[in-house]
Design an enzyme around this catalytic site. Structure first.
Site, PDB file in Angstrom:
ATOM      1  N   TYR A 191      10.777   5.087  -9.062  1.00 35.56           N
ATOM      2  CA  TYR A 191       9.568   4.254  -8.950  1.00 35.56           C
ATOM      3  C   TYR A 191       8.535   4.627 -10.004  1.00 35.56           C
ATOM      4  O   TYR A 191       8.060   5.769 -10.043  1.00 35.56           O
ATOM      5  CB  TYR A 191       8.998   4.454  -7.548  1.00 35.56           C
ATOM      6  CG  TYR A 191       7.682   3.766  -7.254  1.00 35.56           C
ATOM      7  CD1 TYR A 191       7.536   2.388  -7.380  1.00 35.56           C
ATOM      8  CD2 TYR A 191       6.597   4.506  -6.786  1.00 35.56           C
ATOM      9  CE1 TYR A 191       6.332   1.768  -7.057  1.00 35.56           C
ATOM     10  CE2 TYR A 191       5.397   3.893  -6.464  1.00 35.56           C
ATOM     11  CZ  TYR A 191       5.272   2.525  -6.602  1.00 35.56           C
ATOM     12  OH  TYR A 191       4.086   1.914  -6.270  1.00 35.56           O
ATOM     13  N   HIS A 216       2.609   0.494 -10.008  1.00 32.08           N
ATOM     14  CA  HIS A 216       1.322   0.538  -9.300  1.00 32.08           C
ATOM     15  C   HIS A 216       0.441   1.728  -9.638  1.00 32.08           C
ATOM     16  O   HIS A 216      -0.508   2.019  -8.911  1.00 32.08           O
ATOM     17  CB  HIS A 216       1.555   0.554  -7.778  1.00 32.08           C
ATOM     18  CG  HIS A 216       2.257  -0.661  -7.262  1.00 32.08           C
ATOM     19  ND1 HIS A 216       3.443  -0.612  -6.596  1.00 32.08           N
ATOM     20  CD2 HIS A 216       1.917  -1.960  -7.309  1.00 32.08           C
ATOM     21  CE1 HIS A 216       3.835  -1.833  -6.256  1.00 32.08           C
ATOM     22  NE2 HIS A 216       2.917  -2.674  -6.690  1.00 32.08           N
ATOM     23  N   ASP A 255      -0.837  -6.785  -8.236  1.00 32.23           N
ATOM     24  CA  ASP A 255       0.532  -7.133  -7.865  1.00 32.23           C
ATOM     25  C   ASP A 255       0.544  -8.047  -6.626  1.00 32.23           C
ATOM     26  O   ASP A 255       1.237  -9.065  -6.610  1.00 32.23           O
ATOM     27  CB  ASP A 255       1.310  -5.832  -7.594  1.00 32.23           C
ATOM     28  CG  ASP A 255       2.766  -6.067  -7.279  1.00 32.23           C
ATOM     29  OD1 ASP A 255       3.326  -7.074  -7.744  1.00 32.23           O
ATOM     30  OD2 ASP A 255       3.354  -5.235  -6.556  1.00 32.23           O
ATOM     31  N   CYS A 307       5.238  -1.417   2.478  1.00 30.85           N
ATOM     32  CA  CYS A 307       4.889  -0.528   3.576  1.00 30.85           C
ATOM     33  C   CYS A 307       4.453  -1.358   4.770  1.00 30.85           C
ATOM     34  O   CYS A 307       4.228  -2.568   4.653  1.00 30.85           O
ATOM     35  CB  CYS A 307       3.814   0.456   3.141  1.00 30.85           C
ATOM     36  SG  CYS A 307       2.533  -0.297   2.164  1.00 30.85           S
TER      37      CYS A 307
HETATM   38  C1  LIG Z   1       1.978  -5.025   2.964  1.00 20.05           C
HETATM   39  C2  LIG Z   1       2.494  -4.672   1.605  1.00 20.05           C
HETATM   40  C3  LIG Z   1       2.926  -3.383   1.350  1.00 20.05           C
HETATM   41  C4  LIG Z   1       3.420  -3.025   0.096  1.00 20.05           C
HETATM   42  N1  LIG Z   1       3.933  -1.764  -0.094  1.00 20.05           N
HETATM   43  C5  LIG Z   1       4.585  -1.476  -1.249  1.00 20.05           C
HETATM   44  C6  LIG Z   1       5.291  -0.248  -1.389  1.00 20.05           C
HETATM   45  O1  LIG Z   1       5.353   0.583  -0.473  1.00 20.05           O
HETATM   46  N2  LIG Z   1       5.904  -0.024  -2.579  1.00 20.05           N
HETATM   47  C7  LIG Z   1       5.870  -0.926  -3.602  1.00 20.05           C
HETATM   48  O2  LIG Z   1       6.463  -0.684  -4.656  1.00 20.05           O
HETATM   49  N3  LIG Z   1       5.226  -2.099  -3.474  1.00 20.05           N
HETATM   50  C8  LIG Z   1       4.602  -2.405  -2.322  1.00 20.05           C
HETATM   51  N4  LIG Z   1       3.991  -3.628  -2.171  1.00 20.05           N
HETATM   52  C9  LIG Z   1       4.015  -4.590  -3.285  1.00 20.05           C
HETATM   53  C10 LIG Z   1       5.182  -5.559  -3.115  1.00 20.05           C
HETATM   54  O3  LIG Z   1       6.410  -4.921  -3.252  1.00 20.05           O
HETATM   55  C11 LIG Z   1       5.139  -6.710  -4.134  1.00 20.05           C
HETATM   56  O4  LIG Z   1       5.384  -6.214  -5.412  1.00 20.05           O
HETATM   57  C12 LIG Z   1       3.859  -7.512  -4.127  1.00 20.05           C
HETATM   58  O5  LIG Z   1       3.377  -7.741  -2.826  1.00 20.05           O
HETATM   59  C13 LIG Z   1       4.052  -8.869  -4.805  1.00 20.05           C
HETATM   60  O6  LIG Z   1       5.112  -9.536  -4.195  1.00 20.05           O
HETATM   61  P1  LIG Z   1       4.914 -10.737  -3.124  1.00 20.05           P
HETATM   62  O7  LIG Z   1       4.053 -11.732  -3.813  1.00 20.05           O
HETATM   63  O8  LIG Z   1       6.284 -11.209  -2.853  1.00 20.05           O
HETATM   64  O9  LIG Z   1       4.232 -10.136  -1.955  1.00 20.05           O
HETATM   65  C14 LIG Z   1       3.464  -3.982  -0.941  1.00 20.05           C
HETATM   66  C15 LIG Z   1       2.997  -5.268  -0.674  1.00 20.05           C
HETATM   67  C16 LIG Z   1       2.522  -5.626   0.567  1.00 20.05           C
HETATM   68  C17 LIG Z   1       2.048  -7.036   0.802  1.00 20.05           C
END
Ligand SMILES: Cc1cc2nc3c(=O)[nH]c(=O)nc-3n(C[C@H](O)[C@H](O)[C@H](O)COP(=O)(O)O)c2cc1C
Ligand code: SF4
Length: 689
Positions: A171, A174, A267, A31
């Site tokens: 989905y 989380h 996550d 997001c």
């Molecule tokens: C700003 C932000 C917004 C996120 N929004 C979502 C979302 O809308 N849906 C979702 O499944 N995961 C969301 N996530 C989780 C990410 O998809 C991801 O699983 C998580 O950040 C770990 O991955 P990364 O280490 O590459 O950031 C969000 C993460 C961040 C940082």
């Protein structure tokens, strides 16, 4: 540069059901505070990711129905046909660069506030929303509600296809969606065919996957995002128990498994709490249980780590949210062999604060994030030089470095002068504290770029005076001299000095700690700053063997870090390390041996032993140079200086992200004609007039 053949494997195409991803880079859902409310901004941001080489670019959570309204948070929306054109803007922007567009269809169930739609929230069983204190409950879904949900999901999938999406997510991650809530024993107390055994609890997820495949599976890949471990032990889904069983049960149904851990704070762990690749131990079983491609996450910024994930059979595709925010061009840079140019995510979660404050996303490392449409900023390109200006930048902290980098990229001659021997300002100092070493990437990325620029000269260990500025002869001077912490206790809670917080007593500030000042125990830390630093200094001093008490007027430690998803982990660590926490307490007097506290509700006093106090309340801009120069306007004019501007902390102390943004903004905008207009383009509601 040419690509290192070791990384070739990252550029192999991957088939996802009926579609093909051109490489293994997958921007997983994230997001961004723009979503349904600012569709042009959203589309431009995703388009840049596609331009940067991601084979798949996904939306954030997209609400599929008005009973899944997560207001006030701004996510995607697909409640009806009326939402299709806004999402089509995004798919068009992505397709222009040959990437696949993915959409994460979500019914948030009990996590939907429905504050805007005023619908009643839905859940497997009657329940109060666990994530809020709102005086409202979700109701248990009937069999007919489940049929409705399946129909809404199917309609959303069909609309998503019409909007041009190539990959459609179901989905269950989380703990934020109905299929996940049905899977969880703790939330599902049903006695019908959707409750009880795991097979029953997984029925809704199975049906939604089957429905989606039936509706759009001939043209679109159907992906499932599933949290294999909730890190809750017996009380939750675990990678060694039901997490594994769910994947085994549904193994071949979707075209792609996107696996991670839950909740969101686990996550998206910050670098303070987890290293790159931290999810591997939870997701490594998945490929043994399914033949379908698997994407996973873990703040991947190193191509070697990515290759290792694939070669060792952990993942098929490299998922990234934050690394793609910090550097939308990460895949392209690896592809071109420009690995040193990657702007690596520092794991600070400032990007998450946009979502939490319902404002467009921002990023510490990438100041163009969220500005792609409204300001037309591109992360890799800047306009060329518009004149013959030369620049003196005083201060090589995050703001000064970024300002020099972008001016240098524009082709200007720049002199960057730093008073200290070390470059980087506060990031260099803070990166030495426990858990913050990755923050040095803010400095390192910029220095790597600057060192290649012949027309940028960096001088260190030289304190610049007003006379030096006048003598130097640059047409424009930028002051990026930073800020210092106050010692007197003035801050959010105390408008006047705290008695005893002065030079007569052992009262230290973070600047003293950075300088290695002598600390006496027991130490009391007065944290009226509420971000990360108070907790980090508490950890550091505790690790050095001091007895430490952390005093805060807030109801919890590092209260603002709720917005970076860290608060719970920080307070747990503080308590686990034996640091005493005095919350809802103001510091009101220090006599050198005892610190007097007052309850923020009743004013009732208490005292704690303290041989030394470390105070974090507010900061004062280092504005002496700016003041001295503004006192001599005639001399400034006579020296041929056209402008002197303060940026970042020396104007108004804020985050590192704000300082980087200020440096970037100055470098792009100093030559724009002055205007009273709003500095960016807004997306106005269509009034049909
Ligand atoms: C700003 C932000 C917004 C996120 N929004 C979502 C979302 O809308 N849906 C979702 O499944 N995961 C969301 N996530 C989780 C990410 O998809 C991801 O699983 C998580 O950040 C770990 O991955 P990364 O280490 O590459 O950031 C969000 C993460 C961040 C940082
Ligand atoms: S804000 Fe921080 S965590 Fe988020 S992408 Fe940027 S550098 Fe990474």
């Amino acid at each position: 540069m040419t690509r290192d053949p070791r990384f070739d494997i990252l550029f192999e195409p991957i088939r996802l059901g009926p579609v093909v991803a051109k490489n293994r880079f997958f921007q997983v859902p994230h997001c961004n505070g723009m979503g349904y409310a600012r569709p042009r901004s959203h589309a431009a941001m995703r388009g840049i990711k596609a331009e940067g080489g991601w084979a798949v670019v996904s939306t954030e959570e997209v609400e599929i129905h008005s009973s899944s309204d997560v207001s006030p948070y701004i996510e995607g929306r697909l409640w009806s046909d009326a939402d299709v054109p806004a999402l089509a803007l995004m798919t068009d922007a992505i397709h222009q660069h040959g990437a696949l567009a993915a959409i994460e269809l979500v019914h948030a169930g009990m996590c939907a506030s429905n504050l805007y739609s005023r619908e009643v929230s839905l859940a497997p069983s009657h329940v109060a929303n666990p994530g809020s204190y709102a005086p409202a409950q979700a109701r248990a879904m009937t069999a007919s509600d489940i049929r409705d949900l399946r129909r809404w999901h199917r309609q959303a999938a069909l609309r998503a296809r019409r909007a041009g999406f190539d990959v459609i997510y179901v989905y269950a991650g989380h703990s934020l969606s109905l299929p996940m809530h049905f899977l969880q024993k703790r939330n599902n107390h049903r006695t019908d065919e959707y409750g009880g055994s795991l097979e029953n609890r997984a029925r809704l997820l199975r049906e939604l996957i089957e429905d989606t495949k039936d509706a759009v599976g001939a043209h679109c890949a159907v992906a499932v995002r599933f949290a294999v471990d909730e890190l809750r032990g017996e009380d939750g889904i675990g990678a060694q128990s039901e997490g594994r069983e769910v994947i085994a049960l549904l193994a071949e149904l979707p075209d792609l498994w996107d696996v991670n851990i839950s909740d969101w704070s686990h996550d998206s762990k910050t670098s303070r709490f987890a290293a790159e690749g931290y999810q591997e131990e939870f997701v490594r079983f998945v490929k043994a249980v399914t033949t379908k491609p698997v994407v996973g996450v873990g703040r991947f910024t190193s191509p070697d780590t990515m290759v290792s994930q694939i070669r060792r059979g952990i993942l098929d595709m490299i998922g990234a949210a934050r690394p793609s925010i910090a550097d939308p061009f990460l895949p392209k840079k690896i592809e071109r062999g420009d690995v040193d140019d990657i702007r690596e995510c520092i794991g600070c979660n400032v990007c998450v604060t946009g979502d939490h404050t319902m404002t467009p996303i921002r990023c510490t490392q990438n100041p163009t994030m969220g500005e792609e449409w409204r300001k037309g900023w591109h992360p890799e390109t800047v306009p060329g030089r518009s004149g013959e200006d030369t620049f003196l930048i005083v201060g090589a902290g995050p703001g000064g470095l970024e300002c020099a980098r972008v001016l240098g990229q524009r082709g200007y001659a720049v002199h960057l002068v730093e008073a200290e021997k070390d470059l980087g300002g506060r990031v260099t100092l803070e990166a030495r504290l426990p858990g913050l070493s990755a923050w040095a990437r803010v400095r390192d990325y910029r220095l790597t770029q600057l060192r290649r620029m012949q027309h940028v000269e960096i001088v260190r260990g030289s304190r610049v005076s007003a006379g030096d500025v006048l003598e130097f002869g640059a047409t424009r001077t930028v002051l990026a001299t930073g800020a210092r912490w106050r010692r007197d206790g003035i801050g959010r809670t105390n408008a006047g000095p705290i008695p005893g917080f002065d030079e007569r007593h052992p009262v230290l500030t973070p600047d003293d700690i950075f300088r290695g000042a002598r600390v006496e125990g027991p130490v009391a830390i007065f944290d009226d700053d509420h971000y990360y630093l108070g907790g980090v200094i508490a950890e550091k001093l505790r690790a050095e063997g001091f007895s430490v008490a952390l005093v805060t007027p807030a109801d919890r430690v590092s209260a603002w870090t709720d917005n970076t998803l860290e608060q719970h982990a920080i307070q747990k660590r503080i308590l686990d390390r034996g640091i005493d926490v005095h919350s809802n307490r103001n510091a009101v007097d220090f006599d050198g041996n005892r610190l007097t506290l007052a309850c923020t509700y009743t004013n009732r006093p208490m005292t704690i032993a303290a041989a030394c106090v470390v105070t974090l309340t507010s900061r004062l801009p280092n504005e002496e140079l700016a003041r001295a120069l503004s006192a001599t306007p005639d001399a400034v004019r006579a020296a041929g200086i056209l402008s002197i501007e303060s940026i970042g902390d020396c104007l108004a102390p804020s985050t590192i992200a704000a300082a980087v943004y200020a440096g970037h903004r100055y470098a792009r905008e100093f030559d724009r004609p002055p205007s009273d207009e709003v500095a960016f383009t807004r997306e106005m509601p269509d009034l049909g007039l």
